[in-house]
Design a protein around this motif. Structure first.
Motif, PDB file in Angstrom:
ATOM      1  N   GLN A   1       0.869  -1.301  -0.041  1.00  0.00           N
ATOM      2  CA  GLN A   1      -0.078  -0.078   0.177  1.00  0.00           C
ATOM      3  C   GLN A   1       0.919   1.139   0.088  1.00  0.00           C
ATOM      4  OE1 GLN A   1      -2.353  -0.433   3.535  1.00  0.00           O
ATOM      5  NE2 GLN A   1      -3.496  -2.501   2.512  1.00  0.00           N
ATOM      6  N   ALA A   2       1.954   1.267   0.794  1.00  0.00           N
ATOM      7  CA  ALA A   2       2.762   2.281   0.769  1.00  0.00           C
ATOM      8  C   ALA A   2       3.332   2.616  -0.570  1.00  0.00           C
ATOM      9  CB  ALA A   2       3.989   2.187   1.753  1.00  0.00           C
ATOM     10  N   PHE A   3       3.682   1.670  -1.190  1.00  0.00           N
ATOM     11  CA  PHE A   3       4.374   1.884  -2.564  1.00  0.00           C
ATOM     12  C   PHE A   3       3.508   2.072  -3.584  1.00  0.00           C
ATOM     13  CE2 PHE A   3       5.739   0.267  -6.733  1.00  0.00           C
ATOM     14  CZ  PHE A   3       7.120   0.449  -6.701  1.00  0.00           C
ATOM     15  N   HIS A   4       2.175   1.668  -3.836  1.00  0.00           N
ATOM     16  CA  HIS A   4       1.270   2.155  -4.762  1.00  0.00           C
ATOM     17  C   HIS A   4       0.911   3.572  -4.357  1.00  0.00           C
ATOM     18  CE1 HIS A   4       0.306  -2.334  -5.283  1.00  0.00           C
ATOM     19  NE2 HIS A   4       0.826  -1.794  -6.462  1.00  0.00           N
ATOM     20  N   ALA A   5       0.990   3.977  -3.024  1.00  0.00           N
ATOM     21  CA  ALA A   5       0.518   5.346  -2.793  1.00  0.00           C
ATOM     22  C   ALA A   5       1.585   6.333  -2.932  1.00  0.00           C
ATOM     23  CB  ALA A   5       0.033   5.612  -1.355  1.00  0.00           C
ATOM     24  N   ASN A   6       2.603   5.898  -3.082  1.00  0.00           N
ATOM     25  CA  ASN A   6       4.022   6.944  -2.866  1.00  0.00           C
ATOM     26  C   ASN A   6       4.975   6.708  -3.948  1.00  0.00           C
ATOM     27  OD1 ASN A   6       3.212   8.604  -0.700  1.00  0.00           O
ATOM     28  ND2 ASN A   6       3.264   6.482   0.527  1.00  0.00           N
ATOM     29  N   CYS A   7       4.843   5.894  -5.140  1.00  0.00           N
ATOM     30  CA  CYS A   7       5.803   5.637  -6.162  1.00  0.00           C
ATOM     31  C   CYS A   7       5.290   6.415  -7.371  1.00  0.00           C
ATOM     32  CB  CYS A   7       6.172   4.306  -6.145  1.00  0.00           C
ATOM     33  SG  CYS A   7       7.329   3.798  -7.518  1.00  0.00           S
ATOM     34  N   GLY A   8       6.173   7.072  -8.215  1.00  0.00           N
ATOM     35  CA  GLY A   8       5.624   7.203  -9.528  1.00  0.00           C
ATOM     36  C   GLY A   8       5.905   6.508 -10.742  1.00  0.00           C
ATOM     37  N   TYR A   9       6.447   5.416 -10.305  1.00  0.00           N
ATOM     38  CA  TYR A   9       6.822   4.290 -11.278  1.00  0.00           C
ATOM     39  C   TYR A   9       6.063   2.897 -11.340  1.00  0.00           C
ATOM     40  CZ  TYR A   9      10.520   7.654 -11.909  1.00  0.00           C
ATOM     41  OH  TYR A   9      11.455   8.507 -12.162  1.00  0.00           O
ATOM     42  N   THR A  10       4.792   2.917 -10.535  1.00  0.00           N
ATOM     43  CA  THR A  10       3.849   1.979 -10.360  1.00  0.00           C
ATOM     44  C   THR A  10       3.643   1.273 -11.865  1.00  0.00           C
ATOM     45  OG1 THR A  10       1.889   2.876 -10.295  1.00  0.00           O
ATOM     46  CG2 THR A  10       3.123   2.593  -8.270  1.00  0.00           C
ATOM     47  N   GLU A  11       3.008  -0.153 -11.957  1.00  0.00           N
ATOM     48  CA  GLU A  11       2.826  -0.638 -13.182  1.00  0.00           C
ATOM     49  C   GLU A  11       1.802   0.302 -13.655  1.00  0.00           C
ATOM     50  OE1 GLU A  11       3.342  -5.218 -12.401  1.00  0.00           O
ATOM     51  OE2 GLU A  11       2.114  -4.423 -11.092  1.00  0.00           O
ATOM     52  N   GLU A  12       0.575   0.791 -12.745  1.00  0.00           N
ATOM     53  CA  GLU A  12      -0.252   1.441 -13.307  1.00  0.00           C
ATOM     54  C   GLU A  12       0.151   2.969 -13.887  1.00  0.00           C
ATOM     55  OE1 GLU A  12      -4.559   3.654 -11.840  1.00  0.00           O
ATOM     56  OE2 GLU A  12      -3.223   2.781 -10.575  1.00  0.00           O
ATOM     57  N   GLN A  13       1.060   3.560 -13.385  1.00  0.00           N
ATOM     58  CA  GLN A  13       1.430   4.759 -13.712  1.00  0.00           C
ATOM     59  C   GLN A  13       2.316   4.948 -14.960  1.00  0.00           C
ATOM     60  OE1 GLN A  13       2.504   5.904  -9.613  1.00  0.00           O
ATOM     61  NE2 GLN A  13       1.269   7.948  -9.898  1.00  0.00           N
ATOM     62  N   THR A  14       3.045   3.776 -15.274  1.00  0.00           N
ATOM     63  CA  THR A  14       3.957   3.593 -16.360  1.00  0.00           C
ATOM     64  C   THR A  14       3.493   3.004 -17.466  1.00  0.00           C
ATOM     65  OG1 THR A  14       4.830   1.362 -15.378  1.00  0.00           O
ATOM     66  CG2 THR A  14       6.056   3.513 -14.774  1.00  0.00           C
ATOM     67  N   ARG A  15       2.191   2.301 -17.495  1.00  0.00           N
ATOM     68  CA  ARG A  15       1.452   2.009 -18.545  1.00  0.00           C
ATOM     69  C   ARG A  15       0.933   2.988 -19.469  1.00  0.00           C
ATOM     70  NH1 ARG A  15      -2.477  -0.683 -15.873  1.00  0.00           N
ATOM     71  NH2 ARG A  15      -1.261  -2.399 -15.299  1.00  0.00           N
ATOM     72  N   GLY A  16       1.297   2.957 -20.452  1.00  0.00           N
ATOM     73  CA  GLY A  16       0.881   3.664 -21.572  1.00  0.00           C
ATOM     74  C   GLY A  16       1.583   5.249 -21.407  1.00  0.00           C
ATOM     75  N   LEU A  17       2.563   5.257 -20.614  1.00  0.00           N
ATOM     76  CA  LEU A  17       3.261   6.615 -20.482  1.00  0.00           C
ATOM     77  C   LEU A  17       3.639   7.263 -21.671  1.00  0.00           C
ATOM     78  CD1 LEU A  17       4.296   8.531 -18.082  1.00  0.00           C
ATOM     79  CD2 LEU A  17       6.217   7.272 -17.969  1.00  0.00           C
TER      80      LEU A  17
ATOM     81  N   GLN B   1      18.049  20.074 -15.370  1.00  0.00           N
ATOM     82  CA  GLN B   1      16.746  19.345 -15.970  1.00  0.00           C
ATOM     83  C   GLN B   1      16.878  18.104 -15.414  1.00  0.00           C
ATOM     84  OE1 GLN B   1      14.849  20.628 -18.193  1.00  0.00           O
ATOM     85  NE2 GLN B   1      16.180  22.288 -17.733  1.00  0.00           N
ATOM     86  N   PHE B   2      17.833  17.367 -14.947  1.00  0.00           N
ATOM     87  CA  PHE B   2      17.798  16.185 -14.223  1.00  0.00           C
ATOM     88  C   PHE B   2      17.427  16.423 -12.942  1.00  0.00           C
ATOM     89  CE2 PHE B   2      19.801  12.892 -11.975  1.00  0.00           C
ATOM     90  CZ  PHE B   2      19.675  11.601 -12.327  1.00  0.00           C
ATOM     91  N   ALA B   3      17.900  17.196 -11.952  1.00  0.00           N
ATOM     92  CA  ALA B   3      17.584  17.520 -10.911  1.00  0.00           C
ATOM     93  C   ALA B   3      16.066  17.875 -10.718  1.00  0.00           C
ATOM     94  CB  ALA B   3      18.411  18.627 -10.423  1.00  0.00           C
ATOM     95  N   SER B   4      15.387  18.769 -11.709  1.00  0.00           N
ATOM     96  CA  SER B   4      14.138  19.154 -11.340  1.00  0.00           C
ATOM     97  C   SER B   4      12.975  17.827 -11.690  1.00  0.00           C
ATOM     98  CB  SER B   4      13.621  20.096 -12.416  1.00  0.00           C
ATOM     99  OG  SER B   4      13.847  19.654 -13.698  1.00  0.00           O
ATOM    100  N   ARG B   5      13.642  16.838 -12.565  1.00  0.00           N
ATOM    101  CA  ARG B   5      12.634  15.817 -12.617  1.00  0.00           C
ATOM    102  C   ARG B   5      12.786  14.678 -11.647  1.00  0.00           C
ATOM    103  NH1 ARG B   5      13.279  18.456 -16.845  1.00  0.00           N
ATOM    104  NH2 ARG B   5      11.675  18.556 -18.430  1.00  0.00           N
ATOM    105  N   VAL B   6      14.040  14.758 -10.803  1.00  0.00           N
ATOM    106  CA  VAL B   6      14.254  13.673  -9.738  1.00  0.00           C
ATOM    107  C   VAL B   6      13.704  14.250  -8.429  1.00  0.00           C
ATOM    108  CG1 VAL B   6      16.136  12.557  -8.234  1.00  0.00           C
ATOM    109  CG2 VAL B   6      16.193  12.696 -10.688  1.00  0.00           C
ATOM    110  N   THR B   7      13.472  15.524  -8.287  1.00  0.00           N
ATOM    111  CA  THR B   7      13.081  16.017  -7.019  1.00  0.00           C
ATOM    112  C   THR B   7      11.771  15.625  -6.419  1.00  0.00           C
ATOM    113  OG1 THR B   7      14.472  18.083  -7.367  1.00  0.00           O
ATOM    114  CG2 THR B   7      12.595  18.153  -5.852  1.00  0.00           C
ATOM    115  N   PRO B   8      10.652  15.536  -7.355  1.00  0.00           N
ATOM    116  CA  PRO B   8       9.304  14.974  -6.790  1.00  0.00           C
ATOM    117  C   PRO B   8       9.477  13.428  -6.208  1.00  0.00           C
ATOM    118  CG  PRO B   8       9.087  15.964  -8.845  1.00  0.00           C
ATOM    119  CD  PRO B   8      10.614  15.817  -8.821  1.00  0.00           C
ATOM    120  N   SER B   9      10.565  12.790  -6.829  1.00  0.00           N
ATOM    121  CA  SER B   9      10.743  11.586  -6.036  1.00  0.00           C
ATOM    122  C   SER B   9      11.045  11.603  -4.516  1.00  0.00           C
ATOM    123  CB  SER B   9      11.690  10.492  -7.085  1.00  0.00           C
ATOM    124  OG  SER B   9      11.084  10.262  -8.193  1.00  0.00           O
ATOM    125  N   VAL B  10      11.720  12.721  -4.286  1.00  0.00           N
ATOM    126  CA  VAL B  10      12.276  12.858  -2.821  1.00  0.00           C
ATOM    127  C   VAL B  10      11.295  13.038  -1.886  1.00  0.00           C
ATOM    128  CG1 VAL B  10      13.715  14.304  -1.347  1.00  0.00           C
ATOM    129  CG2 VAL B  10      14.526  14.009  -3.817  1.00  0.00           C
TER     130      VAL B  10
END
Length: 445
Positions: free
Chosen positions: A192-208, A249-258
């Motif tokens: 549950q913690a992973f699904h709620a707090n990861c931007g790279y879940t199966e659902e979110q990466t499908r069709g990206l 550019q790299f830093a701005s896109r990694v920051t939300p994952s922090v």
């Protein structure tokens, strides 16, 4: 099924310190500004809670005594029990099960912000399914069948349920069941913690939808770049300018994952039992390793794709780091992807990476190792269940921990370039915070 969010939400302006704003304090979780952008704490969801409670109180099953009414966490109807990790009604239980088993793809015509209550729960299936995930319903509970029910005392729900009677002859079996319950509890909590707090879940990466990193804008004649120097007059200066641009550019896109990793960490069993200093060290030292495990899903032989769909090429990363280090990163991603981990397995692996006791400065090694062992037991159960034909998978997967740790150490050494060139860079504060990069003269002292 469309992802509920194709990219992590941007950092809140109020978030300036990992330690002050994000870590567990005094043994409890404080309300955090990050919650405003988390999947379960959107403005729409918060504003709907009072309405949901109102409609739940006006439920058609009004003949039931008020004190025995337990609302469904999805729609507010009368809950029938604990289903897929959440107290819910039969309607939402069945809806979630069908959605997972049939892999149904839903769409919302209102930007994914529909109010979900008993009276209109069938109106928008997309938002209803999104709400199921947001409150913590577990996909794996559907996929792998019924699992033992967790202790009702822990959640404070269904407290009237009588405790099972265990005779002395059943003591051994009872102990085994207790251990099994504890393992399932860890699996569900981390999932549950992973699904709620990861931007790279199966659902979110499908069709990206992937898109290249925006090229560095040209500097007009007679003007200066954002860092101040004139248009580069030599190849060396041009490469340096490109490197600065790429890092920003790299830093701005990694920051939300922090933010997401911090929120994930707070929900990993045992993490909040540690001192704030140990929590801070584990997050700051382990962040890059955890993030790399997540982004590996979107890494090919030639590029790395961020959660928002933007990708950076291998050649661009060679310029940021060096070819040898980049080659090691891509090799790790390729070999990790070969395990074909699902979300729950990747979540457990990430939690194990987080609870690495031998980080410099950590003090409570014994407690960290204890909680890490519990996570490894949970991962073993999950892997044995899903990969029964691969008896060596767990051992091989755990070997990746040392490889990942080595990459983290090499990455830390690369950050010395940041510390020498901090004045040229405009980095997000949270990115600079997690990697101890100076933001002003005072930080250099």
């Amino acid at each position: 099924m469309e992802p509920s969010s194709s990219s992590p939400s941007p950092p809140s302006p109020a978030v300036t310190s990992v330690k002050q704003e994000a870590l567990c304090q005094s043994g409890s979780e404080p309300s955090s500004p990050l919650e405003a952008s988390s999947p379960g704490g959107s403005v729409g969801t918060q504003s709907s809670r009072s309405a949901e409670q109102h409609y739940a109180a006006a439920d058609s099953n009004s003949s039931t005594p008020t004190k025995s009414f337990v609302p469904c966490k999805v729609c507010g109807d009368k809950a029938s029990g604990y289903h897929y990790g959440v107290t819910s009604c039969e309607g939402c239980k069945g809806f979630f099960r069908r959605s997972i088993q049939k892999q149904i793809e839903y769409r919302c015509l209102r930007d994914g912000k529909c109010l979900v209550i008993r009276l209109n729960r069938n109106r928008c299936q997309y938002c209803r399914f999104k709400k199921c995930l947001a409150v913590g319903m577990s996909r794996d509970s559907v996929r792998y069948g019924r699992v033992p029910k967790r202790s009702r005392e822990r959640s404070g729900e269904d407290s009237a349920a009588p405790a099972p009677r265990v005779s002395s002859s059943d003591t051994e079996q009872s102990d085994a069941e207790t251990k099994q319950l504890a393992v399932y509890d860890v699996i569900l909590t981390v999932s549950q913690a992973f699904h709620a707090n990861c931007g790279y879940t199966e659902e979110q990466t499908r069709g990206l939808v992937r898109k290249p990193l925006q090229a560095q804008p040209p500097v007009a004649a007679g003007s200066s770049s954002p860092e101040g120097p004139e248009v580069a007059s030599s190849t060396a200066e041009s490469l340096e300018q490109q490197r600065v641009w790429l890092w920003q550019q790299f830093a701005s896109r990694v920051t939300p994952s922090v933010q997401r990793v911090v929120e994930f960490a707070k929900r990993v069993p045992g993490f909040c039992d540690l001192s704030q200093d140990d929590q801070l060290i584990l997050i700051k030292v382990g962040f890059f390793e955890i993030w790399l495990g997540h982004v590996a899903r979107l890494t090919s032989d030639s590029s790395l794709t961020f959660a928002d769909g933007t990708y950076i090429t291998r050649q661009q990363m060679d310029l940021m780091y060096d070819p040898e280090f980049v080659s090691s990163l891509f090799h790790f991603a390729s070999t990790l992807n070969a395990f074909a981990l699902n979300d729950t397995e990747l979540g457990l692996f990430s939690a194990i990476v987080l609870l690495t006791a031998d980080r410099p400065g950590v003090t409570d090694l014994k407690t960290i190792e204890h909680h890490k062992d519990r996570l490894i037991d949970a991962l073993k159960v999950q892997v044995c269940r899903n990969h029964a034909s691969e008896p060596q998978m767990l051992a091989n997967l755990l070997l990746k921990l040392q490889e990942l740790k080595n990459l983290g150490a090499k990455h830390s050494a690369h950050l010395d370039w940041f510390r020498l060139n901090w004045a040229k860079l405009r980095l997000p504060p949270l990115f600079a915070e997690i990697f101890d990069i100076p933001k002003c003269e005072e930080d250099v002292q």
